[in-house]
Each structure stands twice: as structure tokens, then as C-alpha cells.
Design a protein around this motif. Structure first.
Motif, PDB file in Angstrom:
ATOM      1  N   LYS A 341      30.941 -35.645  46.814  1.00  0.00           N
ATOM      2  CA  LYS A 341      30.192 -35.629  48.070  1.00  0.00           C
ATOM      3  C   LYS A 341      28.871 -34.864  47.914  1.00  0.00           C
ATOM      4  N   TYR A 342      28.931 -33.684  47.299  1.00  0.00           N
ATOM      5  CA  TYR A 342      27.744 -32.867  47.151  1.00  0.00           C
ATOM      6  C   TYR A 342      26.816 -33.389  46.049  1.00  0.00           C
ATOM      7  N   LYS A 344      26.090 -36.530  45.723  1.00  0.00           N
ATOM      8  CA  LYS A 344      25.253 -37.487  46.451  1.00  0.00           C
ATOM      9  C   LYS A 344      24.173 -36.737  47.246  1.00  0.00           C
ATOM     10  N   ARG A 345      24.582 -35.673  47.903  1.00  0.00           N
ATOM     11  CA  ARG A 345      23.650 -34.874  48.706  1.00  0.00           C
ATOM     12  C   ARG A 345      22.555 -34.257  47.832  1.00  0.00           C
ATOM     13  N   LYS A 346      22.963 -33.776  46.652  1.00  0.00           N
ATOM     14  CA  LYS A 346      21.998 -33.149  45.753  1.00  0.00           C
ATOM     15  C   LYS A 346      21.020 -34.171  45.172  1.00  0.00           C
ATOM     16  N   ALA A 349      18.468 -34.832  47.799  1.00  0.00           N
ATOM     17  CA  ALA A 349      17.566 -33.683  47.926  1.00  0.00           C
ATOM     18  C   ALA A 349      16.553 -33.647  46.788  1.00  0.00           C
ATOM     19  N   LEU A 364      17.545 -29.188  50.358  1.00  0.00           N
ATOM     20  CA  LEU A 364      18.946 -29.169  50.805  1.00  0.00           C
ATOM     21  C   LEU A 364      19.084 -28.402  52.116  1.00  0.00           C
ATOM     22  N   ILE A 368      16.832 -32.017  54.538  1.00  0.00           N
ATOM     23  CA  ILE A 368      17.887 -33.024  54.726  1.00  0.00           C
ATOM     24  C   ILE A 368      18.446 -33.040  56.154  1.00  0.00           C
ATOM     25  N   LYS A 372      18.470 -36.539  58.126  1.00  0.00           N
ATOM     26  CA  LYS A 372      19.725 -37.130  58.618  1.00  0.00           C
ATOM     27  C   LYS A 372      19.588 -37.493  60.096  1.00  0.00           C
ATOM     28  N   GLU A 395      22.811 -44.057  49.303  1.00  0.00           N
ATOM     29  CA  GLU A 395      22.188 -42.802  49.747  1.00  0.00           C
ATOM     30  C   GLU A 395      21.710 -42.920  51.192  1.00  0.00           C
ATOM     31  N   TRP A 398      24.713 -42.677  53.361  1.00  0.00           N
ATOM     32  CA  TRP A 398      25.191 -41.305  53.483  1.00  0.00           C
ATOM     33  C   TRP A 398      24.386 -40.535  54.544  1.00  0.00           C
ATOM     34  N   LEU A 399      23.071 -40.764  54.601  1.00  0.00           N
ATOM     35  CA  LEU A 399      22.237 -40.070  55.580  1.00  0.00           C
ATOM     36  C   LEU A 399      22.505 -40.545  57.009  1.00  0.00           C
TER      37      LEU A 399
END
Length: 401
Positions: A341-342, A344-346, A349, A364, A368, A372, A395, A398-399
Motif C-alpha cells: 500500500k505504501y 504505491k503511495r511513495k 509522491a 507525502l 498528496i 487526493k 495510481e 489509488w488517489l
């Protein structure tokens, strides 16, 4: 479903295979008990060779009451005197006779023995019923005192052909579709442990068939079985001398052992005070383990092992008598999911940081959250930002969450 080890346990000594001579001597000891000079039989032999099954089968065949005592529950002098002492004085009302069987005698040794073996030795001298003590190694020096008062009976390691014959009969009765070659492979893997082989047949034959491909799965299951045996020495026992050696033969990474204990502890300890005590020891083990990883100071390893094994074992006020199926630590899976999960977030970012000329951590923390919000409220602007930051469909999705 009834375990095959129970369903196919021998009902008479004739059904105990591969141990003809020991079984003959056991029968003579019980049937001619009044003429015996020594009133106790000490049975020794490897795991799964039929020691306990033979005693139970003989009691059933002779219509004798079998008082089965697990030594882990009767370690000290008071418990031995209370349970065994009363048993050898009380006549059986509904059976022709009585056999007192003390299984897993290793459980009454160690630092918390408190006279248990000495008391048992005295009871052996004045018993009016046959006493049978069972241990994997009767010649261990800790049994030297009581061994002198017993007839020692050795059970043999079962040959591959004997184990094969046992599981082949079960496979035929259960209509499991397999081959002799596969059954022989299971028998060889069991290394003389009939109980393990019978368990393999039940586990692998759930679907009514055992193939050669399924045999390969045994390697992983054997690893879990060895872990289960280790956890039993911790959760089902309160002797620190036994618990502290629980992981000696377990093939598992050191940092994963504490996770196994952590995962299964709530299933075993039901009292809040027992759980609190156990987790106090486990948390201290975790602290030492973190120090090892941070400082590479492996002198702390002895404390990690002692705290997560012996510490957890002595934390309980009573043993959970219900069987528990031990599970692999789910925390590893949760960590993997969170990492995914993180990750994808990273990755998002990092793309934003390149376009906005800031650090990834800045993106981050501060960018973000606003991006979002835009993706969730304004589809047109979201599409423009996705193109600007070169975000792929996953991606962007996810947002939008």
C-alpha cells in the motif's frame, strides 16, 4: 472429524504391530502383577512407536480401568501424591482391574520438580495396581533413582515396512486413491513415527486422493509440525527447563520465532492475567531483539530465547486443555500488505516531487492529501493532473479512494 490416530488406535495387543516381544512382556507384567518383584514398568522408546497405545490396548483387552496421567500436570510432590497416591489405593468398581499410566514422564523433571520423582518412587513401592511410566529415554540420569524400582521395557523404532502396512490399511479402509509407492514415501518420511504417518494420510487424503505432487507439500507441513511441537512445549507446559529448549530443533529464522508465539498466544491463554504476564515477557524479548538488529550485539540472543519461551511458559496459572491448531504469524502478511500500500503511495509522491521540485517526504506529507481531494471531487482536473504527473491507471485509481 475424528483423528485417524484415535479412530485406528489398537483395541488389543494383537493390533499393536512391530512390537511383539515388548507387548508380550507388558502383558505378563500386568496379568501376573501380584507375582512381580518390581511393581512398576518403565516403558521407553522413540516418539510414535506405540508405547502409550500398547498400554491402552491392553487395558481395553483385559477390561481394566486405565487411569492416564500426563506428567506435565503432576510435576510436584503434592500433585503426585494426590492423584497417583489416591489411584493406587482405590479399587475399580466397574472394571476387573486397574492400570495407572504416567505418560510423558519428562514433565515431572527439571527445576520445578519439587520432589515429584521421589514421591513417585515411594508410591511405586506400595502400589496395589500396576504402574506404567512412559518416557522417550528412560536412561536419562534424572530417572536413575526411580528406574531402579522399575522393570525397564524398550519399544523398538518401527521399520518402514511396518509403518507402510499401518497406513496402507487405513488408506484402503478410507477408500483413499493412491499408490503403494506414495505410501512408502510417506512411511519413509515418518522415520519410524507411525503417529506422524497416520496424520499425513489424513491431511493429504482429505479429498479422497493422494498424488505425488501432494507429497512435496509435506516439507512445508513438517516445518509447521516441528513448530507446533515447540509451541506445545511452551503453551502446554510450565517447566522453564523444558520450554527454554523448545526451539532448539526448529528450522525457522530467529526473528520469526517471536511472531509465532505472538500469533498463537491469545488462542492458548484465556485468563487476562495470564496473557498480561506472557505479553510482558514477550515485549521484553522484542526489545532485546530490536537491540540485536540495531547494534548487531548477539549476546542479547540468550535473553530473547529465555523470555519468549520459558518466560511465556511460566506466566500461566493453568494449562489450556483444549487442542489448539497453531497458525503462522499473520503479522507478516499484514506487513506485506501495508508495504504494498505504501509502496504505491511513495511511487506517486516521487512523481509529484519531480514535477513540483520538492522532496518525496514533502510530497507525502503536504501535497498528496490535496491531490487526493482533487481526484475525489473534480474529475476534469484529476485527468489533467494524472497527465501532468504521468500517473498510470492504478495510481490514479489509488488517489480516487
Amino acid at each position: 472429524m475424528l483423528p485417524f490416530t484415535k479412530k485406528y488406535s489398537p483395541k488389543s495387543l494383537k493390533e499393536v504391530v512391530g512390537q511383539d516381544l515388548p507387548c508380550s512382556k507388558l502383558r505378563d507384567f500386568v496379568e501376573n502383577f501380584k507375582r512381580q518383584k518390581k511393581k512398576c514398568m518403565f516403558i521407553t522408546g522413540p516418539v510414535g512407536c506405540g508405547k502409550s497405545s500398547a498400554v491402552a490396548a491392553l487395558a481395553n483387552e483385559l477390561n481394566y480401568e486405565l487411569l492416564e496421567i500426563n506428567a506435565s500436570d503432576t510435576r510436584n510432590a503434592a500433585a503426585i501424591e494426590g492423584i497417583v497416591g489416591n489411584a493406587i489405593k482405590t479399587q475399580s468398581f466397574f472394571f476387573k482391574g486397574k492400570i495407572v499410566m504416567i505418560d510423558e514422564a519428562e514433565g515431572i523433571t527439571g527445576t520445578q520438580d519439587r520432589g515429584g520423582l521421589q514421591t513417585l518412587a515411594k508410591l511405586v513401592e506400595r502400589t496395589t495396581f500396576p504402574i506404567v511410566i512412559i518416557a522417550n529415554d528412560a536412561y536419562d540420569k534424572k530417572f536413575s533413582g526411580i528406574r531402579k524400582k522399575c522393570n525397564v521395557l524398550e519399544f523398538n523404532t518401527l521399520a518402514v515396512d511396518v509403518v507402510f502396512a499401518i497406513i496402507r490399511r487405513i488408506a484402503e479402509n478410507e477408500k483413499i486413491d493412491t499408490t503403494d509407492e506414495i505410501l512408502r514415501s510417506i512411511a519413509r518420511r515418518a522415520a519410524g513415527d507411525a503417529r506422524a504417518a497416520v496424520t499425513d494420510i489424513q491431511v493429504l487424503g482429505v479429498g479422497g486422493r493422494i498424488t505425488s505432487d501432494e507429497i512435496q507439500a509435506l516439507a512445508y507441513r513438517e516445518k509447521e509440525e516441528s513448530m507446533s511441537e515447540a509451541l506445545i512445549k511452551i503453551f502446554k507446559n510450565s517447566d522453564p527447563a523444558i520450554a527454554i529448549r523448545a526451539f532448539d530443533r526448529v528450522d525457522e529464522a530467529q526473528d520469526k520465532l517471536i511472531l509465532w508465539v505472538d500469533e498463537n498466544l491469545p488462542s492458548e491463554y484465556k485468563k487476562p492475567e495470564d496473557l498480561a504476564g506472557a505479553y510482558s515477557f514477550l515485549s521484553k524479548a522484542d526489545i532485546f531483539q530490536k537491540r540485536i538488529m540495531r547494534r548487531q550485539d548477539w549476546r542479547f540472543l540468550v535473553y530473547v530465547n529465555a523470555l519468549m519461551s520459558a518466560g511465556v511458559a511460566v506466566s500461566k496459572t493453568e494449562k489450556n486443555r483444549k487442542p489448539v491448531e497453531y497458525k503462522q504469524a499473520s503479522r507478516l502478511l499484514k506487513i506485506w500488505i501495508m508495504n504494498q500500500k505504501y509502496a504505491k503511495r511513495k511511487a506517486i509522491a516521487k512523481k509529484i516531487a519531480e514535477r513540483t521540485h520538492c522532496s518525496t517526504s514533502e510530497a507525502l506529507q503536504h501535497t498528496i492529501p490535496f491531490i487526493k481531494l482533487i481526484f475525489q471531487k473534480n474529475r476534469e482536473m484529476a485527468a489533467e493532473l494524472a497527465e501532468e504527473f504521468e500517473l498510470d491507471s492504478e495510481e490514479a485509481e489509488w488517489l480516487e479512494r
